[in-house]
Design a protein around this motif. Sequence first.
Motif, PDB file in Angstrom:
ATOM      1  N   VAL A   7       0.810  -1.225   0.000  1.00 33.13           N
ATOM      2  CA  VAL A   7       0.000   0.000   0.000  1.00 33.13           C
ATOM      3  C   VAL A   7       0.843   1.276   0.000  1.00 33.13           C
ATOM      4  O   VAL A   7       0.331   2.344  -0.337  1.00 33.13           O
ATOM      5  N   LEU A  39      -6.283  -2.922   7.726  1.00 30.88           N
ATOM      6  CA  LEU A  39      -5.848  -4.086   6.959  1.00 30.88           C
ATOM      7  C   LEU A  39      -5.097  -5.025   7.895  1.00 30.88           C
ATOM      8  O   LEU A  39      -4.316  -4.576   8.733  1.00 30.88           O
ATOM      9  N   ALA A  54     -12.723   5.683  11.148  1.00 30.36           N
ATOM     10  CA  ALA A  54     -12.654   6.448   9.896  1.00 30.36           C
ATOM     11  C   ALA A  54     -11.549   5.938   8.974  1.00 30.36           C
ATOM     12  O   ALA A  54     -11.599   6.137   7.762  1.00 30.36           O
ATOM     13  N   ALA A  55     -10.533   5.287   9.552  1.00 30.50           N
ATOM     14  CA  ALA A  55      -9.398   4.812   8.755  1.00 30.50           C
ATOM     15  C   ALA A  55      -9.680   3.412   8.201  1.00 30.50           C
ATOM     16  O   ALA A  55     -10.552   2.702   8.690  1.00 30.50           O
ATOM     17  N   ILE A  56      -8.916   3.033   7.171  1.00 28.39           N
ATOM     18  CA  ILE A  56      -8.986   1.679   6.616  1.00 28.39           C
ATOM     19  C   ILE A  56      -8.128   0.767   7.492  1.00 28.39           C
ATOM     20  O   ILE A  56      -7.005   1.118   7.845  1.00 28.39           O
ATOM     21  N   GLU A  64      -9.956   9.825   8.335  1.00 31.56           N
ATOM     22  CA  GLU A  64     -10.030   9.381   6.942  1.00 31.56           C
ATOM     23  C   GLU A  64      -8.699   9.673   6.255  1.00 31.56           C
ATOM     24  O   GLU A  64      -8.072  10.692   6.524  1.00 31.56           O
ATOM     25  N   GLY A  65      -8.280   8.777   5.381  1.00 29.93           N
ATOM     26  CA  GLY A  65      -7.009   8.947   4.690  1.00 29.93           C
ATOM     27  C   GLY A  65      -5.879   8.196   5.364  1.00 29.93           C
ATOM     28  O   GLY A  65      -4.821   8.010   4.768  1.00 29.93           O
ATOM     29  N   GLN A  66      -6.098   7.765   6.603  1.00 32.80           N
ATOM     30  CA  GLN A  66      -5.070   6.964   7.273  1.00 32.80           C
ATOM     31  C   GLN A  66      -5.366   5.477   7.077  1.00 32.80           C
ATOM     32  O   GLN A  66      -6.510   5.082   6.865  1.00 32.80           O
ATOM     33  N   ILE A  67      -4.303   4.667   7.122  1.00 30.01           N
ATOM     34  CA  ILE A  67      -4.427   3.217   6.970  1.00 30.01           C
ATOM     35  C   ILE A  67      -3.734   2.566   8.155  1.00 30.01           C
ATOM     36  O   ILE A  67      -2.592   2.909   8.473  1.00 30.01           O
ATOM     37  N   THR A  82       0.364   8.591   7.663  1.00 30.23           N
ATOM     38  CA  THR A  82      -0.701   8.181   6.740  1.00 30.23           C
ATOM     39  C   THR A  82      -0.853   6.662   6.748  1.00 30.23           C
ATOM     40  O   THR A  82      -1.936   6.149   6.533  1.00 30.23           O
ATOM     41  N   VAL A  83       0.248   5.949   6.977  1.00 24.06           N
ATOM     42  CA  VAL A  83       0.187   4.500   7.128  1.00 24.06           C
ATOM     43  C   VAL A  83       0.795   4.155   8.485  1.00 24.06           C
ATOM     44  O   VAL A  83       1.890   4.603   8.809  1.00 24.06           O
TER      45      VAL A  83
END
Lengths: 285, 187
Positions: free
Chosen positions: A58, A203, A199-201, A116-119, A101-102
């Motif tokens: 990613v 994984l 809000a974040a994705i 939002e925008g963070q993983i 951000t990650v």
Amino acid sequence: MTDQAYNFAYLDEQTKRMIRRAILKGLAIPGYQVPFASREMPMPYGWGTGGVQVSAAVLTPEDTLKVIDQGADDTTNAVSIRSFFERTAGVATTTATDEATVIQTRHRIPEVPLREGQILVYQVPIPEPLRFLEPRESETRKMHSLEEYGLMHVKLYEDISRHGHIATSYAYPVRVEGRYVMDPSPIPKFDNPKLGEMAAIQLFGAGREQRIYALPPYTQVVSLDFEDHPFEASKADQCCGLCGATDSYLDEVIVDDAGGRMFVCSDTDFCTARQAAGHRGQDAA
Amino acid sequence: MQAQVLSGGFSAPAIQSAQAFRGIMEAMARPGTIHTVTGSTPPAPLSAAAGAVLLTLCDADTPVHLAGARDCAEVRAWLAFHTGAPVTDPSSCMFAVGTWEALGPLTAFPVGSSEYPDRSTTLIVETPDLQPQGATLTGPGIKDRASLSVPDVGALQANHALFPLGLDFIFTSGDRLAALPRSTEVS
């Protein structure tokens, strides 16, 4: 400076494509474990090979990476994974949760709410929540396909009959969108309420077990429980000795050989930021 | 061999595919959001976004179905040179690309099995326009509700009813794309 001897983010492009396809299917079927052809990484299994492969798939050069190990930015695992990606991907790194951000994590969710925008990438040792109840993969796969999760409730019930309460305190099983039962990785159950509606994705990568799964933002995640024994997000009934926080997850640290102990925030960035803002706990120097 | 076949790929594949993937992933994780993916100039009638998705996700391991006008010599040669993906029929493809009309009927594509719901086709649907209005979307990845111009609400509802089985859609228009996984409820 990126090490030119490696492809961007270490993995070859065909491997990244395979992992990326697995991530997309994982996002489309929240909580379902997608098999993937996990590669050997330059670190032993158990040190985050799954998380590293997901992060590598990613990352873009514009990202800022944060790596935590049980909440701490300064432990061996976190430091070496951070320098691995500094070297192979040339990405910026940080310890500040809100600048990243990650975020690759081993067994914690940061205290500061993610946006939002963070993983958030989890390192997962055993992705199958039913594995210790049923060792055969062929059977657990069938159980997931049939939504046959009675065994998991039996396990929690046995906790109650033995201890009087649900004693499972980490890797506490959750149900995703009323369908798949999922192992949230060995995060303390204190963190479970943060999994849902984030809000974040999120994984999840399990390298040795060759599984990837995911939670899209704002997904419904419910910790399994009983009506008369509702889920409880527990933590040590203390406040942080360094920053005085009463609402963060605490580690117990033995400080001498006479039984002396103190409690400190497990999230080092959260604790450091609070101390910088002037908060002081009872053990602060 | 035509020069066009050899050109139109990513000039910096590792970086550009990483950037394109983030757009695709954000789209799949937040159904209804529209993202721009650039770096690919595939032969007509493929859109730039569809080209970027193929370059980012497809290789010799992923059979691709080309539907309708996209099944032409230029596209076949471009796909073969840049990805090595074999071109197959709908029943055995992992990806399919075409207009909504050319791709139908959707029942021809694999939707996965109850033990392996991930073994299903991802459809890249070329649309003339992509707007955050029209059908209402709810489900994982969507805070309250989102809107997206989708071609056929009924077919997407039938697909959602198969959950956890089903097809996943990436709608492309020019260099923009949005996604609609099987988990999204459309009304």
